[in-house]
Design an enzyme around this catalytic site. Structure first.
Site, short mmCIF file in Angstrom:
data_model
loop_
_atom_site.label_atom_id
_atom_site.label_comp_id
_atom_site.label_asym_id
_atom_site.label_seq_id
_atom_site.Cartn_x
_atom_site.Cartn_y
_atom_site.Cartn_z
N HIS A 175 -28.24 4.20 -38.46
CA HIS A 175 -27.38 3.62 -37.44
C HIS A 175 -28.48 2.36 -36.52
CE1 HIS A 175 -25.38 2.84 -33.72
NE2 HIS A 175 -26.19 2.97 -33.25
N ASP A 203 0.33 5.75 0.96
CA ASP A 203 0.18 5.88 -0.65
C ASP A 203 -1.27 6.89 -0.51
OD1 ASP A 203 2.09 5.62 -2.06
OD2 ASP A 203 1.28 3.55 -2.87
N HIS A 243 -5.46 5.43 -3.27
CA HIS A 243 -5.18 4.17 -3.63
C HIS A 243 -5.67 3.33 -2.49
CE1 HIS A 243 -2.12 5.97 -5.97
NE2 HIS A 243 -1.40 5.05 -6.25
C1 LIG Z 1 -19.66 1.45 -23.97
C2 LIG Z 1 -20.70 1.75 -24.68
N1 LIG Z 1 -21.23 3.11 -24.96
C3 LIG Z 1 -22.23 3.45 -25.62
C4 LIG Z 1 -23.08 2.48 -26.39
C5 LIG Z 1 -24.30 2.71 -26.99
N2 LIG Z 1 -24.05 2.77 -28.28
C6 LIG Z 1 -24.28 1.71 -29.33
S1 LIG Z 1 -23.77 1.86 -30.79
C7 LIG Z 1 -23.25 3.38 -30.60
C8 LIG Z 1 -22.49 4.10 -31.72
C9 LIG Z 1 -21.47 3.41 -32.23
O1 LIG Z 1 -21.09 3.99 -33.51
P1 LIG Z 1 -20.27 3.28 -34.62
O2 LIG Z 1 -19.28 2.14 -33.87
O3 LIG Z 1 -19.68 4.10 -35.52
O4 LIG Z 1 -21.33 2.26 -35.01
P2 LIG Z 1 -22.29 2.45 -36.35
O5 LIG Z 1 -22.80 3.91 -36.24
O6 LIG Z 1 -21.43 2.43 -37.51
O7 LIG Z 1 -23.19 1.38 -36.44
C10 LIG Z 1 -23.29 3.78 -29.14
C11 LIG Z 1 -22.72 5.06 -28.33
C12 LIG Z 1 -22.31 1.05 -26.19
N3 LIG Z 1 -23.06 0.02 -26.88
N4 LIG Z 1 -21.38 1.10 -25.47
#
Ligand SMILES: Cc1ncc(C[n+]2csc(CCOP(=O)(O)OP(=O)(O)O)c2C)c(N)n1
Length: 671
Positions: free
Chosen positions: A265, A472, A476
């Protein structure tokens, strides 16, 4: 995965797709940071998409009828940078690729809108891109209905990963797209089973295909490394009647030692492993080198698009001159020439027949005058239409059988709504505004932040802006939300006091080209505070003297929105005691801060004591109380320092001490 078999089966395709993989490996290695695996895994899908389906012209990256390509999995930014370099987008040079993620280069860690032509939206916060895409597809449907397929007729393609689909906002987006049968929206899911912590199954067992189908999508599958199968799936997805999701089965970091693992990754920088992967690919040459024939093939794709663009220009030229000018104006995001006159007419009528009115109702009156002259506005509410007062009678509904309608029932989806509004603004040709309760800015906030970061003139109509909403209760009642909105760079926060100020603030919001606006509007009725008509937009300076002191000026009361009325009452009481008191209305701190020193000094001179009155927290006020010629010991604040409570609002104002009496007492104590 047998790389040799893939190479043998589609040798030309293999080398073309591998150009993306090789550039990614080299750029990430040079930066010693970034994400290699995702671009490597999705290189085949991207190659088929760009060569067989995507309508684009690198020489005209902002051509309004191009297909939109959105890399929702923004961490895989080298995928899009490689594609833009290979196809010949001018600003993504090889030097930019070599300087991936470095100071001064446009190839930032995550793709940023406005930095790189060809990057349609800023992605990186997972889930945003796929949710922006819904707005892109809505804008296309809407404009096609209003302008004809001659000038608007394109698709929105998204590459999304497991992370995008796990983020909650994606469900909001998927729900909206399914309900509205956005058939030009195609999501290519990088189904690689891997996230950062490991296998997807560590944290999720959702059947994504069933999930999309349940929300009204058409679902397809393909082998994400087989170009024929990818092409077949995209072709079918384009022909389907609903939005389409293609589950592309891929291997993250394909061909590398880290393939199919969470190591794949991130940044793959080990030199020996990198070379081994290139050897397995059959990739020749040194780092950053793309064989001439491969680069030439990619560039020929770009040239293909030039013809489609030229044909489109011929079709556009068949519109009347006036229509062409209007088309250009709405895509440039310029306000309608008649906006100013419409606003002035509302202001004049307001002064001639002053009425007690909630600013949310005032906003509806203004919109009733604005929407007919600015027909690119596109309105909505997150299931609070009657409370947010965003709907005017001329808009019509945006729906499957009425795409030309300009009002959208977003459902209870504040985050999805905000993300889709960003997509609409990015698409161009529409100017979105929508509402919810001010307290729920929290629910929309990640996308509001991106509106600001990208410089999109989206308008957030946030009603019920204080304890003034009453019964509310504290769930809110916003108290910190003005401060949070004001703390966000490149955001205009407006808190108008009456119909005249509401009209002025709407004019300002709708005249922005690179800044979002938050309109904080009251639920409760407010007295008119502007009693004399002027054509001048007084709110444009952010703050102005609403009522001057008679005699020696000893007190300045500064207030916003619903508390301006309280400041005027306090002034009366102080004046009655012979204490000269000025009232400053401050509908926008940001615009006041942008004025020159001389103007700010005129409004807030040194000497008098200062009391600010706002039914929110003090954070953000100290510049106007202690700075700007103010002094500690000569300033105080009347507002909230806790959450609110449930009761009729008059009682709440009394209990929380936001009253004219409290302001008078605080001012006198400082004298
Ligand atoms: C809102 C958010 N939370 C956390 C991250 C950190 N982050 C970047 S990529 C990733 C994993 C994503 O997994 P996936 O979409 O399967 O990507 P791949 O491993 O296939 O590259 C994370 C947790 C982020 N960029 N945005």
């Amino acid at each position: 995965m047998e790389i040799a078999a893939l190479r043998a089966r589609h040798p030309d395709h293999w080398m073309r797709a591998t150009a993306i993989r090789a550039l990614t490996l080299d750029a990430v290695a040079a930066a010693n940071s970034g994400h290699s695996g995702m671009p490597m895994g999705m290189a085949d899908v991207a190659t088929v998409l760009f060569s067989k389906h995507l309508k684009f012209d690198p020489k005209a990256p902002r051509w309004p009828d191009r297909d939109r390509f959105i890399l929702s999995a923004g961490h895989g930014s080298m995928l899009i940078y490689s594609l833009l370099y290979l196809t010949g987008y001018q600003d993504v040079t090889l030097d930019q690729i070599k300087n991936f993620r470095q100071w001064g280069s446009i190839t930032a860690g995550h793709p940023e809108y406005g930095h790189v032509a060809g990057v349609e939206t800023t992605t990186g916060p997972l889930g945003q891109g796929i949710s922006n895409a819904v707005g892109f597809a809505m804008a296309e449907e809407h404009l096609r209905a209003r302008w004809g397929a001659k000038v608007q007729d394109h698709y929105t393609y998204v590459i999304a990963g497991d992370g995008c689909l796990m983020e909650g906002v994606s469900q909001e987006a998927i729900g909206i797209a399914g309900r509205h049968k956005l058939s030009r929206l195609i999501v290519l899911w990088d189904n690689n089973d891997i996230t950062i912590d490991g296998k997807v199954s560590l944290s999720d067992v959702t059947d994504q295909k069933a999930r999309f189908a349940a929300s009204g999508w058409d679902v397809f599958e393909c082998d994400g490394h087989d170009p024929d199968d990818i092409d077949r799936a995209i072709t079918a997805a384009k022909a389907s009647a609903g939005p389409a999701m293609i589950a592309c089965k891929t291997h993250i970091a394909i061909g590398h030692a880290a393939q199919d693992t969470s190591k794949g990754h991130g940044a793959l920088t080990d030199k020996a492993q990198l070379q081994a992967a290139k050897d397995a690919y059959g990739w020749p040459g040194a780092a950053f080198e793309v064989p001439k024939d491969v680069k030439a093939w990619w560039e020929s794709l770009g040239a293909k698009g030039a013809k489609a663009r030229a044909d489109w220009e011929i079709r556009l030229a068949t519109l009347s001159t006036a229509k062409q000018a209007e088309f250009a104006r709405i895509f440039a995001g310029e306000p309608a020439p008649k906006l100013g006159a419409a606003i002035r007419a509302v202001k004049k009528a307001a002064v001639e027949a002053p009425a007690k009115l909630a600013t949310r109702s005032a906003s509806e009156k203004v919109l009733a005058a604005v929407n007919p002259v600015m027909t690119e506005t596109f309105a909505g509410s997150a299931d609070l239409t009657g409370s947010n007062n965003t709907k005017t009678s001329d808009l019509g509904m945006f729906d499957v059988s009425s795409r030309g309608g300009r009002y959208m029932y977003w459902g209870i989806r504040e985050h999805g709504m905000a993300a889709a509004m960003n997509g609409m603004a990015l698409h161009g040709g529409v100017r979105p505004y929508s509402g919810t309760f001010m307290a729920f800015t929290d629910y929309a906030r990640p996308s509001m932040r991106l509106s600001a970061l990208m410089g999109l003139p989206v308008v957030y109509v946030m009603t019920h802006d204080s304890i003034g909403l009453g019964e509310d209760g504290p769930t809110h009642q916003p108290v910190e939300h003005l401060a949070i909105s004001r703390a966000t760079p490149n955001t205009l926060v407006f808190r108008p006091a009456d119909l005249v100020e509401v009209a002025e603030c709407w004019e300002l919001a709708l005249s922005q080209t690179g800044t979002p606006s938050v309109l904080a509007l009251s639920r409760q009725n407010l007295a008119a505070v502007r009693t004399a008509h002027t054509n001048q937009n007084l709110s444009a300076k952010g703050a102005y003297v609403l009522a001057e002191a008679t005699g020696k000026r000893r007190v300045i009361l500064i207030a916003t929105g619903s508390e301006v009325e309280i400041a005027l009452k306090a002034r009366e009481a102080l004046e009655a005691e012979g204490i000269g008191t000025r009232v400053v209305s401050m509908p926008s701190m940001e615009l006041f801060a942008a004025q020159d020193e001389a103007y700010r000094k005129k409004v807030l001179p040194a000497g008098p004591v200062r009391v600010a009155i706002e039914a929110g927290v003090r954070q953000g006020w100290d510049r106007w109380l202690l700075g700007e010629r103010g002094r500690d010991g000569k300033a105080d604040f009347v507002g909230m320092s806790s959450f609110g409570a449930s009761a009729p609002y008059e009682r709440l104002y009394k209990e929380f001490g936001i009253t004219a009496e409290a302001a008078v007492a605080k001012a006198k104590a400082l004298l």
